[in-house]
Enzyme design. Structure first.
Site, PDB file in Angstrom:
ATOM      1  N   GLU A 141       0.861  -1.185   0.000  1.00 33.43           N
ATOM      2  CA  GLU A 141       0.000   0.000   0.000  1.00 33.43           C
ATOM      3  C   GLU A 141       0.894   1.231   0.000  1.00 33.43           C
ATOM      4  OE1 GLU A 141      -2.765   0.463   3.200  1.00 33.43           O
ATOM      5  OE2 GLU A 141      -3.741  -1.484   2.884  1.00 33.43           O
ATOM      6  N   LYS A 145     -15.298   3.893   4.578  1.00 33.47           N
ATOM      7  CA  LYS A 145     -14.000   3.585   5.174  1.00 33.47           C
ATOM      8  C   LYS A 145     -13.695   4.567   6.309  1.00 33.47           C
ATOM      9  CE  LYS A 145      -9.378   2.119   3.906  1.00 33.47           C
ATOM     10  NZ  LYS A 145      -8.720   2.653   5.103  1.00 33.47           N
ATOM     11  N   GLU A 159      -9.341   9.201   5.076  1.00 31.09           N
ATOM     12  CA  GLU A 159      -9.429   7.762   4.851  1.00 31.09           C
ATOM     13  C   GLU A 159     -10.364   7.427   3.688  1.00 31.09           C
ATOM     14  OE1 GLU A 159      -8.016   4.942   6.415  1.00 31.09           O
ATOM     15  OE2 GLU A 159      -6.590   6.434   7.128  1.00 31.09           O
ATOM     16  N   GLU A 209     -13.701   5.450  -1.006  1.00 30.81           N
ATOM     17  CA  GLU A 209     -14.634   4.511  -0.377  1.00 30.81           C
ATOM     18  C   GLU A 209     -15.404   5.216   0.738  1.00 30.81           C
ATOM     19  OE1 GLU A 209     -12.609   0.557   0.313  1.00 30.81           O
ATOM     20  OE2 GLU A 209     -10.913   1.711  -0.473  1.00 30.81           O
TER      21      GLU A 209
END
Length: 349
Positions: free
Chosen positions: A269, A322, A330, A319
């Site tokens: 990531e 999230k 985030e 998202e």
């Protein structure tokens, strides 16, 4: 004889030309496909997006039947995760790992599985519930490996676990880095497993978080790979022109200190949010990700020159489910909005 010699010479020249045409520094860039959103495209559409954008590797955080079905027959290499909540059962019951492989790997012989990440950011996690699962990571990895070995897939699919930078103690300069005293009890035997099995350590590496936590002590250009950044960090014989290389080499230094000098680091990531605070801007996010794509095609890190960096961008989409409600960043790490339009332009070629 002269004719034979000429034919042999021509054959050698042809072989040399073919070898010269093989790229020696092919980079590998993937994108994490997170699914914590109630407005995301169908997996079949997402796979088409990967293909149309030239993205050749994907990380998913758990086996998803619709995603795996959509990946059939594609050349997209896949890293699939064993969710943290499954670690205890996998560690205590080898048949649970066998069943998982039989359900999520064997039926998809036309899917290019590359890694299985057994747990994500369990070691040294800030959340007590996650920390409680630390003893189960290695036994779960061993049982997944055994399950793959039983069907002769252990050489094709590598088993590892994904860790965050928090597993490291002092990380500056990279040469002094070692696993923290809390993490070492779990990381040292994990590293031995990886070294024995020829598997990499999966590391989630961000420059955004050190940048914001340092509160102005890190130059923004150094964090964003900006070539015009005047910052150069000297560490023994190594010179660092960006924080990403220093962060990756911190992992390599820690691995070397516990007998893992032959263990590769795969960056599973890395990214930069486009919204949520003063540093999370469209310009900074686009700059970081584009520079990351370019950088992994360069000549490795100072401690591992000439070695291709394999990295996965976080994440494919913004998202909306999230993180906690107050954690806007985030929810804004995505390359694309849920309607499939780009958050900022990125060229993967």
């Amino acid at each position: 004889m002269a004719l034979v010699a000429i034919q042999l010479l021509l054959g050698v020249l042809l072989l040399l030309l073919l070898l010269a045409a093989i790229p020696t520094n092919v980079h590998s860039i993937g994108v994490c496909y997170g699914m914590l959103g109630d407005n995301l495209p169908q997996p079949s559409e997402v796979i088409k997006m990967y293909q149309s954008n030239g993205i050749t590797a994907m990380r998913i955080y758990g086996p998803n039947k619709d995603v795996l079905e959509a990946l059939r027959g594609t050349d997209i290499q896949v890293m699939v995760g064993v969710p943290n909540q499954d670690l205890r059962s996998f560690a205590s019951d080898p048949s649970a790992a066998v069943s998982w492989v039989e359900t999520n790997v064997l039926p998809y012989s036309d899917v290019s599985f590359r890694y299985i990440a057994v747990g994500n950011e369990v070691i040294s996690n800030a959340e007590p519930t996650a920390r409680a699962d630390e003893p189960y990571v290695l036994p779960a990895m061993e049982n997944v490996y055994a399950a793959l070995s039983s069907v002769d897939l252990h050489r094709q699919i590598k088993v590892s676990t994904a860790v965050f930078q928090r597993v490291l103690g002092k990380s500056f300069p990279p040469s002094v880095t070692e696993f923290s005293s809390e993490a070492a009890a779990y990381m040292v035997p994990i590293v031995k497993f990886l070294a024995d099995k020829g598997a990499p350590l999966l590391a989630n590496v961000y420059t955004y978080f050190p940048y914001i936590y340092a509160k102005g002590q890190i130059d923004i250009g150094y964090a964003l790979f900006k070539p015009e950044s005047p910052v150069v960090v000297y560490d023994e014989q190594y010179q660092y022109h960006n924080l990403f290389d220093a962060s990756v080499d911190a992992f390599y230094a820690a691995l070397e200190k516990v007998g893992g000098g032959n263990v590769e680091v795969v960056v599973t990531e890395s990214g930069w949010p486009s919204k949520g605070d003063d540093a999370a801007t469209l310009d900074n996010a686009g700059t970081y990700v584009q520079n990351l794509v370019r950088h992994v095609g360069s000549n490795g890190t100072p401690r591992r020159p000439g070695k291709t960096i394999e990295a996965y961008i976080f994440a494919m989409f913004n998202e909306n489910q999230k993180g906690k409600p107050e954690e806007e960043t985030e929810r804004n790490f995505g390359l694309f909005y849920p309607d499939q339009s780009p958050v900022y332009p990125i060229n993967f070629n």
